[in-house]
Scaffold this motif. Structure first.
Motif, PDB file in Angstrom:
ATOM      1  N   TYR A 111      -0.848   4.635  -1.251  1.00  0.00           N
ATOM      2  CA  TYR A 111      -1.887   4.622  -0.281  1.00  0.00           C
ATOM      3  C   TYR A 111      -0.991   4.655   0.753  1.00  0.00           C
ATOM      4  O   TYR A 111      -1.017   3.692   1.731  1.00  0.00           O
ATOM      5  CB  TYR A 111      -2.607   3.513  -0.397  1.00  0.00           C
ATOM      6  CG  TYR A 111      -3.289   3.171  -1.669  1.00  0.00           C
ATOM      7  CD1 TYR A 111      -4.694   3.834  -2.092  1.00  0.00           C
ATOM      8  CD2 TYR A 111      -3.155   2.078  -2.699  1.00  0.00           C
ATOM      9  CE1 TYR A 111      -5.323   3.625  -3.160  1.00  0.00           C
ATOM     10  CE2 TYR A 111      -3.674   2.265  -3.880  1.00  0.00           C
ATOM     11  CZ  TYR A 111      -4.726   2.837  -4.126  1.00  0.00           C
ATOM     12  OH  TYR A 111      -5.386   2.461  -5.479  1.00  0.00           O
ATOM     13  N   ARG A 112      -0.685   5.875   1.293  1.00  0.00           N
ATOM     14  CA  ARG A 112       0.274   5.749   2.580  1.00  0.00           C
ATOM     15  C   ARG A 112      -0.577   5.949   3.861  1.00  0.00           C
ATOM     16  O   ARG A 112      -0.322   5.169   4.853  1.00  0.00           O
ATOM     17  CB  ARG A 112       1.125   7.139   2.688  1.00  0.00           C
ATOM     18  CG  ARG A 112       2.305   6.721   1.479  1.00  0.00           C
ATOM     19  CD  ARG A 112       3.484   8.032   1.549  1.00  0.00           C
ATOM     20  NE  ARG A 112       4.246   7.503   0.572  1.00  0.00           N
ATOM     21  CZ  ARG A 112       5.524   8.319   0.359  1.00  0.00           C
ATOM     22  NH1 ARG A 112       5.790   9.322   1.153  1.00  0.00           N
ATOM     23  NH2 ARG A 112       6.622   7.863  -0.413  1.00  0.00           N
ATOM     24  N   GLY A 113      -1.777   6.809   3.702  1.00  0.00           N
ATOM     25  CA  GLY A 113      -2.754   6.727   4.872  1.00  0.00           C
ATOM     26  C   GLY A 113      -3.036   5.346   5.128  1.00  0.00           C
ATOM     27  O   GLY A 113      -3.313   4.799   6.269  1.00  0.00           O
ATOM     28  N   LEU A 114      -3.504   4.388   4.143  1.00  0.00           N
ATOM     29  CA  LEU A 114      -4.168   3.165   4.333  1.00  0.00           C
ATOM     30  C   LEU A 114      -3.103   2.408   4.910  1.00  0.00           C
ATOM     31  O   LEU A 114      -3.367   1.505   5.691  1.00  0.00           O
ATOM     32  CB  LEU A 114      -4.680   2.830   2.732  1.00  0.00           C
ATOM     33  CG  LEU A 114      -4.811   1.131   2.836  1.00  0.00           C
ATOM     34  CD1 LEU A 114      -6.051   0.943   3.524  1.00  0.00           C
ATOM     35  CD2 LEU A 114      -5.248   0.803   1.258  1.00  0.00           C
ATOM     36  N   ALA A 115      -1.712   2.385   4.396  1.00  0.00           N
ATOM     37  CA  ALA A 115      -0.872   1.541   5.067  1.00  0.00           C
ATOM     38  C   ALA A 115      -0.605   1.959   6.223  1.00  0.00           C
ATOM     39  O   ALA A 115      -0.580   0.810   7.376  1.00  0.00           O
ATOM     40  CB  ALA A 115       0.632   2.116   4.392  1.00  0.00           C
ATOM     41  N   CYS A 116      -0.856   3.111   6.778  1.00  0.00           N
ATOM     42  CA  CYS A 116      -0.935   3.249   8.339  1.00  0.00           C
ATOM     43  C   CYS A 116      -1.936   2.768   9.182  1.00  0.00           C
ATOM     44  O   CYS A 116      -1.904   2.237  10.179  1.00  0.00           O
ATOM     45  CB  CYS A 116      -0.588   4.792   8.772  1.00  0.00           C
ATOM     46  SG  CYS A 116       0.885   5.718   8.024  1.00  0.00           S
ATOM     47  N   ALA A 137       0.816  -1.185   0.049  1.00  0.00           N
ATOM     48  CA  ALA A 137      -0.067  -0.018  -0.032  1.00  0.00           C
ATOM     49  C   ALA A 137       0.864   1.310  -0.039  1.00  0.00           C
ATOM     50  O   ALA A 137       0.611   2.287  -0.658  1.00  0.00           O
ATOM     51  CB  ALA A 137      -0.918   0.182   1.216  1.00  0.00           C
ATOM     52  N   TRP A 138       1.939   1.179   0.789  1.00  0.00           N
ATOM     53  CA  TRP A 138       2.916   2.382   0.921  1.00  0.00           C
ATOM     54  C   TRP A 138       3.355   2.672  -0.534  1.00  0.00           C
ATOM     55  O   TRP A 138       3.698   3.932  -1.024  1.00  0.00           O
ATOM     56  CB  TRP A 138       3.851   2.383   1.856  1.00  0.00           C
ATOM     57  CG  TRP A 138       4.919   3.253   2.164  1.00  0.00           C
ATOM     58  CD1 TRP A 138       5.891   3.666   1.429  1.00  0.00           C
ATOM     59  CD2 TRP A 138       4.405   4.282   3.123  1.00  0.00           C
ATOM     60  NE1 TRP A 138       6.348   4.947   1.835  1.00  0.00           N
ATOM     61  CE2 TRP A 138       5.666   5.382   3.259  1.00  0.00           C
ATOM     62  CE3 TRP A 138       3.595   4.746   4.276  1.00  0.00           C
ATOM     63  CZ2 TRP A 138       5.595   6.494   3.901  1.00  0.00           C
ATOM     64  CZ3 TRP A 138       3.547   5.654   4.916  1.00  0.00           C
ATOM     65  CH2 TRP A 138       4.687   6.504   4.763  1.00  0.00           C
ATOM     66  N   ASP A 163     -12.619   0.507  -0.583  1.00  0.00           N
ATOM     67  CA  ASP A 163     -12.317   0.594  -2.114  1.00  0.00           C
ATOM     68  C   ASP A 163     -10.811   0.598  -2.111  1.00  0.00           C
ATOM     69  O   ASP A 163     -10.144  -0.185  -2.852  1.00  0.00           O
ATOM     70  CB  ASP A 163     -12.916   1.724  -2.855  1.00  0.00           C
ATOM     71  CG  ASP A 163     -14.373   1.605  -3.090  1.00  0.00           C
ATOM     72  OD1 ASP A 163     -14.948   0.505  -2.861  1.00  0.00           O
ATOM     73  OD2 ASP A 163     -14.972   2.895  -3.252  1.00  0.00           O
ATOM     74  N   ASP A 164     -10.188   1.344  -1.230  1.00  0.00           N
ATOM     75  CA  ASP A 164      -8.704   1.311  -1.288  1.00  0.00           C
ATOM     76  C   ASP A 164      -8.123   0.116  -0.978  1.00  0.00           C
ATOM     77  O   ASP A 164      -6.883  -0.258  -1.280  1.00  0.00           O
ATOM     78  CB  ASP A 164      -7.996   2.758  -0.626  1.00  0.00           C
ATOM     79  CG  ASP A 164      -8.213   4.100  -1.308  1.00  0.00           C
ATOM     80  OD1 ASP A 164      -8.890   4.019  -2.581  1.00  0.00           O
ATOM     81  OD2 ASP A 164      -7.836   4.874  -0.894  1.00  0.00           O
ATOM     82  N   PHE A 165      -8.484  -0.444   0.282  1.00  0.00           N
ATOM     83  CA  PHE A 165      -7.899  -1.677   0.729  1.00  0.00           C
ATOM     84  C   PHE A 165      -8.156  -2.895  -0.379  1.00  0.00           C
ATOM     85  O   PHE A 165      -7.265  -3.376  -0.436  1.00  0.00           O
ATOM     86  CB  PHE A 165      -8.764  -2.019   1.991  1.00  0.00           C
ATOM     87  CG  PHE A 165      -8.163  -3.260   2.597  1.00  0.00           C
ATOM     88  CD1 PHE A 165      -7.138  -3.254   3.336  1.00  0.00           C
ATOM     89  CD2 PHE A 165      -8.795  -4.513   2.396  1.00  0.00           C
ATOM     90  CE1 PHE A 165      -6.674  -4.496   4.008  1.00  0.00           C
ATOM     91  CE2 PHE A 165      -8.308  -5.597   3.041  1.00  0.00           C
ATOM     92  CZ  PHE A 165      -7.044  -5.638   3.864  1.00  0.00           C
ATOM     93  N   ALA A 166      -9.553  -2.826  -0.949  1.00  0.00           N
ATOM     94  CA  ALA A 166      -9.512  -3.838  -2.129  1.00  0.00           C
ATOM     95  C   ALA A 166      -8.530  -3.632  -3.209  1.00  0.00           C
ATOM     96  O   ALA A 166      -7.860  -4.512  -3.616  1.00  0.00           O
ATOM     97  CB  ALA A 166     -10.752  -4.055  -2.612  1.00  0.00           C
TER      98      ALA A 166
END
Length: 398
Positions: A197-202, A192-193, A302-305
């Motif tokens: 998708y850095r916010g998602l990675a966190c 993700a990072w 959606d972003d996690f998918a």
């Protein structure tokens, strides 16, 4: 299938359409309308309600009509309930659950008085839903009916505690059992990072360390960050239950979160959500730049998918919510007591929640014990992987 753009029309969970009024429209009496699965039929329903709003706005229709039901019927009761302050205080997702359940109640019972609904009618309705829609939809529809019955009893339309549906034994959907491993979580965070998708990675890293639910992880703010003599993390009240919980972060996740906050280039307000979507930067094809915004439930899903697809491919279906279960499985395998797991997860496993809150407040000793048992359980679970092999019984022994 061609797509059309409709005002006030949104899609939830990737396939369900809703006509979603603004606060001004809600104040005028309009409510969220479930339109069904996204497609021409859902668009037609949304267009119908948009036309009603425009007619009301221009003075051609005196009042919005949610349903033309007989007085004191079930449909009339639900319409009255949607005009109450109690309904307005419900969380948006809770109202959506009510509306979704109502779509299965309305065709059968909306024009009937509550007192006319017998056990036989409800049993036939529930059996049809089981055959046509499956266990999950039937379970949720029955859940909505039982909640609505209590509302109608409060309106003096039926006898309290006399719901005939209580004689029907519901089939319960099979609970989720999926879990993640630490190695898989690390791969997800890195993927993700690297994909932006850095916010998602966190959020993924925090959810793994803290056992917070997705909504609690995505809504964390700087004001919730606390530090002790040994570690730092987030002290919250859980969104679902209101129970307090302290989520500790590993050193690796601490560095990740601090690096992310520094990369934002802005000073976060104490009550501002920390983690944000990646936004959009125009490429060679152009486009309008868009800054990242705080995650909502749908954008997080959606972003996690997207990140899961990048790392594990199309066959992977596990969800971010399964991180929470993974932590409990690890702690249990390591020998943690039910009480320490409850303190770690911020929920009440005992039926007497008042006593739980009184005698089991959030305490660092219990949280640290659960963390240590998670590490021990992680090692034991790792040793058991691929332990079983196919045993051949009978057959050719030559």
């Amino acid at each position: 299938m061609a797509r059309i753009k409709l005002k006030h029309y949104v899609i939830r969970k990737g396939k369900y359409g809703y006509w979603l009024p603004t606060p001004k429209m809600v104040a005028a009496g309009f409510q969220c309308v479930p339109c069904g699965e996204d497609g021409p039929r859902a668009w037609a329903v949304a267009q119908q309600w948009e036309a009603r709003w425009q007619a009301f706005r221009k003075g051609r229709e005196a009042t919005p009509r949610i349903g033309n039901w007989p007085k004191n019927s079930i449909g009339d009761a639900f319409a009255r309930y949607r005009r109450t302050e109690a309904w307005k205080r419900l969380a948006p997702r809770t109202r959506e659950d009510w509306e979704r359940g109502w779509t299965y109640i309305e065709p059968y019972f909306a024009d009937l008085p509550p007192a006319d609904i017998s056990l036989e009618l409800l049993d036939e309705w529930y059996a049809r839903l089981l055959r046509a829609k499956g266990v999950d939809i039937a379970y949720r529809a029955m859940k909505t009916w039982r909640a609505l019955y209590n509302v109608m009893a409060g309106m003096k339309l039926c006898q309290p505690k006399a719901d005939p549906s209580l004689a029907i034994r519901r089939k319960t959907p099979v609970p989720r059992r999926q879990t993640w491993t630490e190695g898989e979580t690390v791969r997800l965070v890195k993927g993700a990072w690297r994909a932006g998708y850095r916010g998602l990675a966190c959020i993924i890293a925090v959810a793994w360390d803290t056992s917070f639910s997705p909504v609690d992880a995505r809504t964390l703010t700087p004001a919730q960050a606390v530090q002790t003599a040994k570690e730092w993390g987030f002290l919250i009240e859980r969104t679902k239950s209101g129970e307090p919980a302290f989520g500790t972060l590993s050193a690796r996740t601490q560095r990740l979160v601090l690096s992310y906050i520094e990369s934002l280039g802005v000073t976060l307000l104490d009550d501002a959500p920390i983690f944000r979507s990646r936004g959009f930067t125009p490429g060679v094809k152009g486009g309008r730049p868009r800054a990242g915004v705080p995650y909502t439930k749908d954008t997080l899903v959606d972003d996690f998918a997207d990140a899961r697809l990048l790392v594990f491919g199309k066959g992977e279906k596990r969800k971010l919510m399964d991180m929470r279960r993974s932590g409990a499985v690890e702690a249990n395998a390591g020998g943690a007591s039910v009480e320490t797991i409850a303190a770690k997860m911020g929920n009440s496993i005992d039926e007497n929640k008042t006593l739980q809150r009184t005698y089991m407040p959030v305490n660092l000793a219990a949280v640290r014990s659960a963390d240590e048992h998670r590490r021990q359980g992680r090692k034991l679970l790792g040793q058991e992987r691929n332990e079983y092999k196919k045993l051949k019984l009978g057959g050719d022994k030559s």
